[in-house]
Design an enzyme around this catalytic site. Sequence first.
Site, PDB file in Angstrom:
ATOM      1  N   LYS A 115      35.498  63.891  17.065  1.00 21.17           N
ATOM      2  CA  LYS A 115      36.285  64.258  18.252  1.00 21.17           C
ATOM      3  C   LYS A 115      36.566  63.103  19.216  1.00 21.17           C
ATOM      4  O   LYS A 115      35.736  62.227  19.426  1.00 21.17           O
ATOM      5  CB  LYS A 115      35.518  65.334  19.039  1.00 21.17           C
ATOM      6  CG  LYS A 115      35.381  66.629  18.276  1.00 21.17           C
ATOM      7  CD  LYS A 115      36.519  67.554  18.549  1.00 21.17           C
ATOM      8  CE  LYS A 115      36.225  68.336  19.801  1.00 21.17           C
ATOM      9  NZ  LYS A 115      37.257  69.338  20.036  1.00 21.17           N
ATOM     10  N   HIS A 173      59.864  77.541  26.668  1.00 25.00           N
ATOM     11  CA  HIS A 173      58.869  78.528  26.217  1.00 25.00           C
ATOM     12  C   HIS A 173      57.898  77.918  25.198  1.00 25.00           C
ATOM     13  O   HIS A 173      57.334  78.631  24.377  1.00 25.00           O
ATOM     14  CB  HIS A 173      59.533  79.764  25.604  1.00 25.00           C
ATOM     15  CG  HIS A 173      60.703  80.270  26.400  1.00 25.00           C
ATOM     16  ND1 HIS A 173      60.550  81.165  27.444  1.00 25.00           N
ATOM     17  CD2 HIS A 173      62.024  79.976  26.334  1.00 25.00           C
ATOM     18  CE1 HIS A 173      61.754  81.428  27.968  1.00 25.00           C
ATOM     19  NE2 HIS A 173      62.663  80.708  27.310  1.00 25.00           N
ATOM     20  N   SER A 191      32.267  63.826  21.302  1.00 27.93           N
ATOM     21  CA  SER A 191      31.487  65.060  21.356  1.00 27.93           C
ATOM     22  C   SER A 191      30.077  64.747  20.910  1.00 27.93           C
ATOM     23  O   SER A 191      29.864  63.882  20.055  1.00 27.93           O
ATOM     24  CB  SER A 191      32.127  66.096  20.441  1.00 27.93           C
ATOM     25  OG  SER A 191      31.160  67.044  20.032  1.00 27.93           O
ATOM     26  N   GLU A 221      42.293  66.447  31.352  1.00 27.32           N
ATOM     27  CA  GLU A 221      41.723  67.775  31.599  1.00 27.32           C
ATOM     28  C   GLU A 221      41.113  67.856  32.999  1.00 27.32           C
ATOM     29  O   GLU A 221      41.274  68.847  33.714  1.00 27.32           O
ATOM     30  CB  GLU A 221      40.661  68.102  30.554  1.00 27.32           C
ATOM     31  CG  GLU A 221      41.255  68.434  29.194  1.00 27.32           C
ATOM     32  CD  GLU A 221      40.199  68.595  28.125  1.00 27.32           C
ATOM     33  OE1 GLU A 221      40.407  69.405  27.222  1.00 27.32           O
ATOM     34  OE2 GLU A 221      39.157  67.918  28.167  1.00 27.32           O
TER      35      GLU A 221
END
Length: 496
Positions: free
Chosen positions: A309, A176, A303, A316
């Site tokens: 970043k 979980h 970024s 992804e």
Amino acid sequence: MPTSQAHNAASAPSHNQLDTKAQAWSALFSEPMSDLVKRYTSSVFFDKRLWQADIAGSLAHAEMLAAQGIIGADDHASIQRGMAQITSEIESGAFEWKLDLEDVHLNIEARLTQLVGDAGKRLHTGRSRNDQVATDVRLWLRGEIDLIADLLKELQVSLVDVAAQNVDVILPGFTHLQVAQPVSFGHHMLAYVEMFARDAERMADVRRRVNVLPLGSAALAGTTYPLDRERVARTLGMVDVNGSPVVCQNSLDAVSDRDFAIEFTAAASLCMVHVSRLSEELIIWMSQNFGFIKIADRFTTGSSIMPQKKNPDVPELARGKTGRVVGHLMGLITLMKGQPLAYNKDNQEDKEPLFDTVDTLKDTLRIFAEMVGGQLNPATGQKEGGITVNAPAMEQAALKGYATATDLADYLVKKGLPFRDAHETVAHAVKAATTHACDLSELPLAVLQGFHPQIEKDVYEALSLRGSLNARNTLGGTAPAQVRAQIARHQARLAA
Ligand code: ARG
């Protein structure tokens, strides 16, 4: 006086009908296709990638026609010569693919006839584009499955390498997404090895059903010529483990079903789902809140606005592309569902989703093998630039969330408590540790003994991360000894 093309086609048989279909299909048609319909029905700009399979299939067919005395040896020689020339034209980029000629099959056949005349026109004896295309797709897919098998192996090797380097690194195992029990990072990597090993098995299994010969089924009912289909199957390597030829046994089925493409795409989808799960973990692990791993900069992007970043674009995208491949599975299976026997042009729509599935899966596996395991540096003979593991951060995280609570319960059970009672006792201990904002292993012995008098000094071994790991020494468990045994098993399997 110039005649219209339609009139021309309708009135006199064209000498070289396949040369261009600017005219109508045959004498039966009173007008040519409109440009829009031509574009709509043409597949050459995507199915031309089947050209090698198409030529291989044609050569095997021609060889058999000659061996059976259906065409002459001279025709066979001409076909071979023509196909050799076409091969070099396609390889050099000189071959002119024509939209008018609809698909890869008609383009190659037309060029063959241009090059060798009547011998080219004899090639299609006892054959239809229906059994031809089914054969081509199967031959092409078989080759791609072999490449995918190699890539799956590479990815597994990368994961096993990372596992071997990190057997003793402990990270919190989650259920979980809540800290559950400590596990070896090597054990965690090997979970993915199991998944990709099953994917490889599925691919091998699909390959068996792909590698079956439809050719000789002709349009749908078989053919009147005395073909030797098994000879063609042997030539094309469509044989079983004993080397016996494997041939589709029903002509209607052979030309119409694309279940082999569907099951390949299903296997590819599952494989992408496994990649996607791994991606999700990499993304979580490299977030600031976890900081468990780093992936090499070449797999990340910055970024345009936030200079700090480093984004995990590759994982992804892999997660995103999984949706795309699963979409292709839905497309293909839906394509099949309403088709009456036998061949229908619907099946031309199998190519783009199948091609894209293969391309996406291959690229993804290749990039993941490198991103996880690194790239071979030829100077050192070592792999470099795979994922970097932050062992202290993982262990620190494992110390939060009472990952060894189950171990305390097991400790009490070994002292004679029923498990349910031990479970309850430990819940009280966890509550106390929460109040003191410390780990169970940081509670003083006197405090622990307050929960149960049978708790002794050796409890701290059970409560340690390493003690917890070592205790799970059953087959498939996370104890380092088990993990090492699994690594050895995988290394032997992957070296074979
Ligand atoms: N381009 C077609 C396909 O991909 C080849 C078979 C066409 N057969 C036919 N009877 N129109 O399926």
